[in-house]
Design a protein around this motif. Structure first.
Motif, short mmCIF file in Angstrom:
data_model
loop_
_atom_site.label_atom_id
_atom_site.label_comp_id
_atom_site.label_asym_id
_atom_site.label_seq_id
_atom_site.Cartn_x
_atom_site.Cartn_y
_atom_site.Cartn_z
N ALA A 287 -8.89 0.58 -3.31
CA ALA A 287 -9.89 0.89 -2.28
C ALA A 287 -9.23 1.45 -1.02
O ALA A 287 -9.70 2.44 -0.44
CB ALA A 287 -10.70 -0.36 -1.96
N MET A 288 -8.14 0.83 -0.59
CA MET A 288 -7.49 1.30 0.63
C MET A 288 -6.95 2.72 0.46
O MET A 288 -7.06 3.55 1.37
CB MET A 288 -6.38 0.34 1.03
N LEU A 289 -6.37 3.02 -0.69
CA LEU A 289 -5.87 4.37 -0.90
C LEU A 289 -7.01 5.39 -0.97
O LEU A 289 -6.86 6.52 -0.52
CB LEU A 289 -5.04 4.43 -2.19
N LEU B 244 -13.60 -2.05 3.88
CA LEU B 244 -14.98 -1.75 4.24
C LEU B 244 -15.07 -0.90 5.50
O LEU B 244 -15.99 -0.09 5.66
CB LEU B 244 -15.75 -3.06 4.44
N GLY B 245 -14.11 -1.06 6.40
CA GLY B 245 -14.16 -0.34 7.66
C GLY B 245 -13.81 1.13 7.56
O GLY B 245 -13.96 1.85 8.55
N PHE B 246 -13.39 1.59 6.39
CA PHE B 246 -12.97 2.99 6.25
C PHE B 246 -13.94 3.83 5.42
O PHE B 246 -13.64 4.99 5.13
CB PHE B 246 -11.57 3.04 5.62
N LEU C 235 0.84 -1.20 0.00
CA LEU C 235 0.00 0.00 0.00
C LEU C 235 0.87 1.25 0.00
O LEU C 235 0.54 2.26 -0.65
CB LEU C 235 -0.94 0.00 1.20
N ASP C 236 1.99 1.21 0.72
CA ASP C 236 2.93 2.33 0.65
C ASP C 236 3.45 2.51 -0.77
O ASP C 236 3.56 3.63 -1.27
CB ASP C 236 4.09 2.11 1.62
N ASP C 237 3.77 1.39 -1.44
CA ASP C 237 4.23 1.46 -2.82
C ASP C 237 3.17 2.09 -3.71
O ASP C 237 3.45 2.97 -4.54
CB ASP C 237 4.57 0.07 -3.35
N SER C 238 1.93 1.63 -3.56
CA SER C 238 0.83 2.14 -4.38
C SER C 238 0.64 3.63 -4.16
O SER C 238 0.41 4.39 -5.11
CB SER C 238 -0.45 1.37 -4.07
#
Length: 295
Positions: free
Chosen positions: A155-157, A210-212, A118-121
């Motif tokens: 999604a996380m980003l 989903l939690g964010f 995720l850091d890379d993305s």
């Protein structure tokens, strides 16, 4: 929510689709997909390291007036495999519609585990914000897009401010995000390949997109095969769409018949485009500037 039936003609096309469902040889999709007139600039470094490279695809010369919307595409592979070169067909297909497309690599297990990819993305997105104007893209109109594990990254980003925040950016800089067959709610982890990636059973609960979800989330386009055997579409795509609607975030939710987990992304290729209208849906979403009405 809109549902589309499969519309196919030609035994050869169907046979190719079935072969893709079995083994997902995306290099073959590249080989049989016309290159078109898109311009590719490859092997650009967004950070130090062999896996921190990306390719940029631009629309054909004269096809775009002014800076084009930008799509950053993250490929799948269960965070253990994948190479940006295998997704040239995605870059070319979207560039042919008038978009500037960025396809980055990111580090994979066992070199790294969650949350390093995720850091890379996030670094790839920050590079895009800083640099894409030089490639004809509009840094104020960036969309994230991903397939499978790549949809999770997108999604996380888009939803969890931690990752772009490390790069001095915020999810609010995004115009929207697009998830193809993404896993957004997968605890407890069932897939034995995925378990070590997320240090199961010690997986942090805050690893789930989903939690964010909040009212501040960017608009979303979520697409899944109705009969996905790899990522449960009801729990993941359906659950994410429902949570976005609860927070009054614009979201479009689509399910396609006749495609599987791999053939959904393969349907972006000109050769397999009749499998599902995936490219048209992405095109419409980006051209609407992410302003989809909740469905």
């Amino acid at each position: 929510m809109t549902r589309f039936p499969l519309a196919l003609s030609g035994a050869a096309l169907l046979a190719a689709a079935l072969a893709l469902s079995a083994c997902s040889p995306l290099s073959l999709v590249n080989a049989v997909s016309p290159a078109g007139e898109a311009t590719a600039t490859t092997a650009l470094a967004y950070a130090p390291g062999e896996r921190h490279m990306l390719d940029v695809y631009r629309p054909p010369a004269g096809a775009q007036q002014g800076r084009a919307p930008v799509i950053v595409f993250f490929y799948g592979g269960n965070w253990v495999s994948g190479d940006r070169a295998d997704y040239a067909f995605v870059g070319r297909a979207l560039a042919a519609r008038g978009f500037v497309v960025v396809v980055p690599d990111y580090r994979l297990y066992p070199e790294v585990r969650y949350p390093d990819f995720l850091d890379d993305s996030a670094q790839a997105v920050a590079w895009t914000r800083r640099t894409i104007a030089a490639h004809g893209g509009d840094p104020e109109r960036i969309f994230l897009m991903g397939h499978s594990a790549g949809a999770y990254n997108a999604a996380m980003l888009a939803l969890d401010a931690r990752w772009l925040g490390k790069q001095g950016e915020k999810p609010s800089v995004l115009r929207g995000w697009i998830g193809l067959a993404g896993p957004y709610d997968f605890l407890p982890i069932q897939n034995p390949t995925t378990r070590p990636v997320f240090d199961y059973p010690n997986t942090p609960p805050d690893s789930q997109p989903l939690g964010f979800v909040s009212a501040a989330a960017p608009p979303a386009l979520l697409i899944a095969p109705r009969e996905d055997k790899v990522v449960n579409p009801a729990r993941n795509t359906g659950g994410m769409a429902a949570r976005l609607r609860e927070n009054r975030v614009p979201v479009r939710e689509l399910y396609y018949d006749g495609v599987g987990h791999a053939t959904l992304v393969a349907s972006l290729s000109p050769t397999l485009r009749r499998l599902a209208p995936t490219l048209d849906a992405v095109d419409a979403f980006v051209r609407s500037d992410g302003r989809s009405r909740p469905q």
